[in-house]
Scaffold this motif. Structure first.
Motif: not given
Length: 314
Positions: A1-21
């Motif tokens: 799934m694309d993590m950056h969908p188009e602005n007119n698409s509804l959010v159905t899934e969320i990507f939690l980044l958590g902790f980087q580095n």
């Protein structure tokens, strides 16, 4: 799934980044969280079992302690399993409905802990400042009515948030730079005006956080004043020991909450403080009570002795 969908698409899934580095310590951090999770659940379950099966602990303060343990279990089982997946895979997807559900359970557990710490403070106030009337004021009816009232308020709060947020559209990017679904990161995904729910959250802080905290402060002011009037040092120490563990838990819990507003609002600071009150606090509560409460330790030894006797007979 694309993590950056188009602005007119509804959010159905969320990507939690958590902790980087954290690539170099990812496995260590994962194992540490897993150990903390297991100890938290087992420790709080043990408190519930010890209080439930020990007649010597069938008092209001221990009834509220079991409810506090239930709140800690509810919080840690809601947050940590998803966090483990986020850490292990360096980010993870969660459904939007699941994200909202996690937030609502998180709010319920945090609000319940606020209310329980408050009523436990009131219990200690009655026990120390009004000992002759304690049994008539704090009884089983008071305990059950308190728990019912707490859950009634909690469900009302969740219902208020749910109705308001159901009117919003969530579109655009679906990435949350956090390890769980908190209110502010969720609202950042909305393409609607979220000012109403922000106002509601500010208003609801008053009955859920500020009013309970005020009751706790007033209760302990009376408790300290009463303790200082006790003539003997031994008497003062013995009386203070009956509420020292609860006071320690109150300081840790409200200290972490207030840090959200006192420290700089950087993402790193928010994650660190959130990590403390969602992961560390639930494991500290059973440790503090088990180490400082003599009655609880004695009841635990008796229960273990009974269990060992039963196992030997088998």
């Amino acid at each position: 799934m694309d993590m950056h969908p188009e602005n007119n698409s509804l959010v159905t899934e969320i990507f939690l980044l958590g902790f980087q580095n954290i690539q170099n310590v990812k496995i260590f951090f994962f194992l540490l969280l897993l150990i903390i999770f297991c100890v938290t659940v087992c420790g709080n379950l043990l408190i519930i079992l010890v209080v439930s099966f020990s007649r010597s602990l069938h008092f209001p303060i221990y009834f509220f302690l079991t409810q506090l343990s239930f709140s800690d279990i509810l919080l840690t089982t809601t947050i940590v399993p998803i966090m483990l997946r986020v850490v292990l895979f360096e980010g993870s997807y969660v459904s939007f409905v699941g994200c909202l559900a996690q937030y609502h359970v998180f709010v319920a557990s945090e609000a319940l802990e606020c209310f329980l710490l408050t009523v436990m403070s009131y219990d200690r106030y009655q026990a120390i400042c009004n000992p002759l009337h304690y049994s008539t004021v704090i009884d089983i009816k008071f305990c059950l009515k308190s728990i019912f009232l707490f859950w009634l308020i909690i469900f009302s709060v969740i219902l208020t948030f749910s109705i308001t947020m159901s009117q919003y559209k969530f579109c655009g990017h679906n990435v949350i730079d956090h390890f769980f679904c908190d209110l502010d990161p969720i609202l950042e995904l909305s393409c609607s005006d979220t000012s109403l729910v922000k106002i509601e959250s500010m208003i609801l802080v008053i009955p859920i956080v500020l009013c309970p905290f005020t009751v706790i402060i007033v209760s302990y002011a009376y408790i300290i004043f009463t303790i200082l009037k006790i003539p003997s040092v031994t008497g003062r120490q013995k009386t203070f020991s009956t509420c020292s563990s609860h006071l320690a838990v109150v300081c840790i819990y409200y200290g972490s909450i207030m840090s959200i507003y006192l420290f700089p609002n950087t993402e790193g600071a928010k994650k660190l403080i959130s990590l403390f009150y969602t992961v560390i606090t639930p494991i500290l509560n059973p440790i503090i009570y088990s180490l400082s409460n003599r009655d609880l330790k004695q009841a635990f030894r008796k229960l273990m002795s009974k269990l060992s006797s039963v196992l030997q007979l088998m």
